[in-house]
Scaffold this motif. Structure first.
Motif, PDB file in Angstrom:
ATOM      1  N   LYS A   4       7.442  -8.627 -39.506  1.00 28.00           N
ATOM      2  CA  LYS A   4       7.545  -7.440 -40.196  1.00 28.00           C
ATOM      3  C   LYS A   4       6.559  -6.690 -39.381  1.00 28.00           C
ATOM      4  O   LYS A   4       6.664  -5.226 -39.321  1.00 28.00           O
ATOM      5  N   GLY A   5       5.473  -7.120 -38.866  1.00 26.99           N
ATOM      6  CA  GLY A   5       4.437  -6.147 -38.347  1.00 26.99           C
ATOM      7  C   GLY A   5       3.678  -5.390 -39.251  1.00 26.99           C
ATOM      8  O   GLY A   5       3.580  -5.677 -40.476  1.00 26.99           O
ATOM      9  N   LEU A   6       3.369  -4.234 -38.655  1.00 28.97           N
ATOM     10  CA  LEU A   6       2.544  -3.311 -39.654  1.00 28.97           C
ATOM     11  C   LEU A   6       3.288  -2.322 -40.035  1.00 28.97           C
ATOM     12  O   LEU A   6       3.369  -1.074 -39.693  1.00 28.97           O
ATOM     13  N   ASP A   7       4.017  -2.763 -41.214  1.00 30.16           N
ATOM     14  CA  ASP A   7       4.921  -1.864 -41.818  1.00 30.16           C
ATOM     15  C   ASP A   7       4.041  -1.105 -43.011  1.00 30.16           C
ATOM     16  O   ASP A   7       2.680  -1.258 -42.940  1.00 30.16           O
ATOM     17  N   ALA A  10       0.029  -7.615 -29.226  1.00 30.63           N
ATOM     18  CA  ALA A  10      -0.271  -6.305 -29.873  1.00 30.63           C
ATOM     19  C   ALA A  10      -0.393  -5.956 -31.219  1.00 30.63           C
ATOM     20  O   ALA A  10      -1.314  -5.081 -31.470  1.00 30.63           O
ATOM     21  N   LEU A  11       0.253  -6.840 -31.768  1.00 36.81           N
ATOM     22  CA  LEU A  11      -0.099  -6.751 -33.433  1.00 36.81           C
ATOM     23  C   LEU A  11      -1.401  -7.157 -33.696  1.00 36.81           C
ATOM     24  O   LEU A  11      -1.888  -6.319 -34.610  1.00 36.81           O
ATOM     25  N   ALA A  12      -2.133  -8.124 -33.328  1.00 38.98           N
ATOM     26  CA  ALA A  12      -3.582  -8.500 -33.441  1.00 38.98           C
ATOM     27  C   ALA A  12      -4.209  -7.186 -33.085  1.00 38.98           C
ATOM     28  O   ALA A  12      -5.260  -7.130 -33.976  1.00 38.98           O
ATOM     29  N   GLN A  13      -4.045  -6.664 -31.913  1.00 39.25           N
ATOM     30  CA  GLN A  13      -4.880  -5.787 -31.868  1.00 39.25           C
ATOM     31  C   GLN A  13      -4.919  -4.655 -32.556  1.00 39.25           C
ATOM     32  O   GLN A  13      -5.858  -4.058 -33.037  1.00 39.25           O
ATOM     33  N   ASN A  52       5.892 -11.867 -49.775  1.00 46.48           N
ATOM     34  CA  ASN A  52       6.747 -12.666 -49.014  1.00 46.48           C
ATOM     35  C   ASN A  52       6.206 -13.005 -47.638  1.00 46.48           C
ATOM     36  O   ASN A  52       6.739 -13.349 -46.634  1.00 46.48           O
ATOM     37  N   ALA A  53       4.909 -12.795 -47.438  1.00 50.21           N
ATOM     38  CA  ALA A  53       4.080 -13.102 -46.112  1.00 50.21           C
ATOM     39  C   ALA A  53       4.026 -14.450 -45.753  1.00 50.21           C
ATOM     40  O   ALA A  53       3.657 -14.704 -44.817  1.00 50.21           O
TER      41      ALA A  53
END
Ligand code: GTP
Ligand code: MG
Length: 305
Positions: free
Chosen positions: A103-106, A140-143, A22-23
């Motif tokens: 969703k981020g880093l789940d 922040a997520l990319a980092q 689902n990404a």
């Protein structure tokens, strides 16, 4: 081309798109190709086998490998899908890792990033669905993702809106190895039209049916006949596991299958630009999920257990 004219050397890259279910991998492939080659639904685990979409960027041919979402597999079909996704990554020149920025880093994304150590090829991080997320969170997520795995570059895109898609295409084009094109320039997919037709019906099935049923069904094109009047007659079988599921697919007075068939017929006719007569049959095949022939039809390896 006139003799002696300087031309850019041709380039060709096989690029695997991997990511959690689902990404937005299939959506991005369609956006990069510029036409629908892969089916897309709001449900997880839509893509089952490797499908190649083909895009041109200047003198570069980009062969984009759509893979099933990577997740913790349980059933035999799930295991086949995950193995297939990693095989796609290992065979590619470039690996693009898609993360759903909402969703981020789940746990799923974390597990995927950890396994990327084993991938030797250049890796690109693509944060998708940026239309749903604030910019500060994106940075922040990319980092955080770049701390976990080594990426050559990072993109932030919206595959549905098209934002950033051209940048991705350009980067892939300029990083493709020099070499001959693998497909004719005007080809958009490696899948035969019969397979695309089956996938389109499966997409409509996913959109109309709920819970477990879509996952317990598969669609095969049984026959494809071009008629003298220029139209095409297509017969497809929808396999389900149980009689109760067949009843649901048919719906009251056949309403559900009629709606599925109508939506699929219309889309297929649009794509092939021909009139389509679509006939759908529903068959109960107990345990098709353990039947090697169904895997062969889907283009998946059959896992021994
Ligand atoms: N808002 C938003 N939704 C998106 C974007 N890209 C994809 N989606 C939606 O996300 C859902 C999943 O998209 P798919 O392309 O099927 O995802 P996938 O990664 O191929 O999924 P699997 O085949 O199940 O692994 C669909 O409902 C898409 O419309 C985006 O950039 N923004
Ligand atoms: Mg997909």
């Amino acid at each position: 081309m006139a003799d002696g004219e300087q031309t850019e050397p041709t380039r060709c890259a096989f690029i695997a798109l991997i990511g959690a279910p689902n990404a937005g991998k299939s959506t991005l492939i369609n956006a990069l190709v510029g036409s629908k080659v892969a089916i897309v639904t709001p449900k997880v685990q839509t893509t089952r086998a490797l499908l190649r979409g083909i895009a041109m960027e200047g003198a570069s041919q980009l062969v984009l490998i759509d893979t099933p979402g990577i997740f913790a597999p349980r059933r035999r079909l799930d295991r086949a899908m995950v193995t297939t996704a990693w095989d796609g990554a290992h065979d590619a020149d470039i690996v693009a890792v898609l993360i759903d920025a909402k969703k981020g880093l789940d746990d799923e994304a974390e597990a995927l990033l950890t396994k990327l150590d084993e991938v030797r090829q250049p890796k690109v991080l693509i944060l998708n669905k940026v239309d749903l997320v604030e910019k500060t969170r994106l940075l922040a997520l990319a980092q955080a993702a770049n701390d976990k795995a080594k990426f050559d570059t990072t993109f932030m895109i919206s595959a549905t809106k098209g934002d950033g898609v051209a940048d991705v295409r350009k980067w892939l084009g300029s990083h493709a190895p020099t070499g001959p094109w693998h497909y004719p320039e005007d080809e958009v997919s490696d899948a035969p039209v019969r397979q695309l037709a089956a996938e389109i019906t499966r997409e409509k099935l996913y959109l109309k049916l709920h819970q477990e049923l879509p996952y317990q069904s598969t669609v095969e094109t049984e026959s494809w006949t071009e008629r003298k009047d220029g139209s095409v007659r297509v017969e497809q079988t929808i396999y389900v596991e149980r009689d109760s599921q067949k009843k649901i697919v048919l719906g009251k007075a056949g309403q559900t299958i009629k709606a599925i068939g109508e939506a699929a017929r219309r889309e297929l006719a649009d794509i092939i630009e021909k009139k389509v007569h679509l006939f759908l049959f529903v068959k109960v095949r107990d345990g098709w999920g353990d039947d090697p022939e169904r895997y062969r039809q889907m283009g998946l390896e059959f896992p021994k257990e």
